[in-house]
Design a protein around this motif. Structure first.
Motif, PDB file in Angstrom:
ATOM      1  N   VAL A  19       0.883  -1.150   0.272  1.00 35.37           N
ATOM      2  CA  VAL A  19      -0.015  -0.224  -0.273  1.00 35.37           C
ATOM      3  C   VAL A  19       0.825   1.415  -0.175  1.00 35.37           C
ATOM      4  N   THR A  20       0.367   2.582  -1.018  1.00 37.81           N
ATOM      5  CA  THR A  20       0.765   3.405  -0.800  1.00 37.81           C
ATOM      6  C   THR A  20      -0.056   4.372  -0.941  1.00 37.81           C
ATOM      7  N   VAL A  21       0.596   5.176   0.850  1.00 33.86           N
ATOM      8  CA  VAL A  21      -0.899   6.030   1.130  1.00 33.86           C
ATOM      9  C   VAL A  21      -0.341   7.460   0.991  1.00 33.86           C
ATOM     10  N   LEU A  22      -1.051   8.204   0.389  1.00 34.91           N
ATOM     11  CA  LEU A  22      -0.949   9.648  -0.305  1.00 34.91           C
ATOM     12  C   LEU A  22      -0.981  10.615   0.053  1.00 34.91           C
ATOM     13  N   GLY A  23      -1.064  11.406   0.493  1.00 40.15           N
ATOM     14  CA  GLY A  23      -1.985  13.507   0.464  1.00 40.15           C
ATOM     15  C   GLY A  23      -0.929  14.485  -0.255  1.00 40.15           C
ATOM     16  N   HIS A  24      -2.119  15.171  -0.145  1.00 36.93           N
ATOM     17  CA  HIS A  24      -1.612  16.819  -1.132  1.00 36.93           C
ATOM     18  C   HIS A  24      -0.858  17.061  -0.659  1.00 36.93           C
ATOM     19  N   VAL A  25      -0.325  18.018  -1.797  1.00 35.51           N
ATOM     20  CA  VAL A  25       1.131  18.774  -2.101  1.00 35.51           C
ATOM     21  C   VAL A  25       1.128  19.851  -0.974  1.00 35.51           C
TER      22      VAL A  25
END
Ligand code: 5GP
Ligand code: MN
Ligand code: MN
Length: 326
Positions: A19-25
């Protein structure tokens, strides 16, 4: 329904191994706190987990201590793609910055967000604009997964809620009940707020002084109501961390005579560009931001505009005249 979407998300996460969890810039505490809380829960279940965001290269110092397990990963160190991509607090792929292309490449995409402008770009979308923070939706998904809260997980969720509700000013009774469970799991609210919201290096004071000296109130520029604004130029921005620049809006927005507050933050890598923070009590500033390709919430929004500070302000004044009243 939202309840069904939450169950679907939990099922997707229950079987996830990569899993990769991304947030906004330029992630805030809601983006990173949510991502790290979810990341830790999945890590504890045995999944391979990374947490990342498109820019800048390093997490804000004020948020790095939420990463109890060393899950934060530089974008260059991510694999080419992942089996499951989770995007939190991110209404459109573009807000992932240079990581936006991963949405197309991932095996599956789960979106967890509370922006009204969300485009449902995942295969599974837990999107609820009535949630005061994305962290609340993460909390509900963790409950559906049967995750037992520990202090670091609870801390990440608490960080997202306390910042996005401006210290529980915009929190429902249900959100307060959730907060009670987070405190029971061991969160120290004073420490979280002190480290993320209150604490500043000394250099903040001269920077703020220089910026506020030039702040200006236009009593009628926002459809007959007040518009207050301040400008952070690169020579001022360079004296402090990014967090201190982001905090200026919280001071400027306190002006009683203003219905709308703006801070123009000159981009240190491209001084012809300005990142704009907008806050409002009477006018839909997400509509203002949208005119410039940005977005956000009706009372808190942002965008990027090119030009001189005067040109940017002129553009904002025009957009304010057209924006819907709240
Ligand atoms: P801030 O002023 O704290 O940077 O942003 C306020 C709100 O606007 C947040 O919800 C943030 O996600 C959103 N926002 C800020 N900048 C942008 C932008 O360039 N594009 C979009 N879509 N949303 C933004
Ligand atoms: Mn956010
Ligand atoms: Mn948020």
């Amino acid at each position: 329904t939202l309840a069904q979407d939450i169950r679907d998300a939990a099922a997707l996460l229950a079987s996830a191994t990569d899993v990769t969890v991304l947030g906004h810039v330029r992630p805030d505490a809601d983006a990173l706190g949510s991502a790290l809380a979810l990341g830790r829960a999945l890590h504890q279940r045995g999944a391979r987990v990374r947490v990342s965001f498109g820019e800048p290269d390093e997490a804000p110092e004020t948020l790095r201590w939420l990463d109890e397990d060393g899950l934060l990963t530089h974008p260059d160190d991510l694999p080419d793609s992942e089996a499951l991509l989770v995007c939190v607090d991110t209404p459109v792929p573009k807000r992932l910055g240079r990581l936006a292309g991963r949405v197309e490449l991932a095996g599956a995409v789960l979106v967890i967000d509370h922006h009204a402008t969300n485009t449902f770009y995942g295969g599974c979308n837990v999107v609820d604009e009535s949630a005061e923070a994305s962290a609340i939706l993460v909390f509900r998904i963790l409950d559906a997964l049967g995750v037992e809260l520990d202090e670091p997980i609870a801390r990440g969720i608490y960080a997202g809620i306390v910042t996005d509700t401006s210290g529980f000013r915009r929190a429902s009774p249900e959100t307060h009940r959730m907060a009670a469970r987070l405190l029971e799991a061991g969160v120290d609210p004073e420490k979280v707020v002190r480290r993320i919201v209150d604490e500043r290096p000394f250099e903040w004071l001269p920077m703020l002084s220089s910026v506020l000296r030039e702040a200006s109130l236009e009593p009628e520029a926002a459809q007959g109501r007040g518009f207050v604004h301040a400008v952070v130029r690169v020579d001022e921005a360079r004296t402090v961390r990014g967090e201190e620049v982001e905090s200026v809006i919280d001071v400027v927005r306190s002006v009683r005579e203003a219905a709308v507050a703006a801070v123009l933050k000159q981009d240190v890598t491209n001084p012809a560009q300005w990142q704009i923070s907008l806050r409002s009590i009477g006018i839909d500033v997400s509509a203002v931001a949208a005119e410039f390709g940005g977005g956000g919430h009706r009372q808190a929004a942002g965008c990027t505009i090119a030009g001189t500070a005067e040109e940017v302000l002129a553009g904002l004044r025009e957009a304010l005249e057209r924006a819907p009243l709240l």
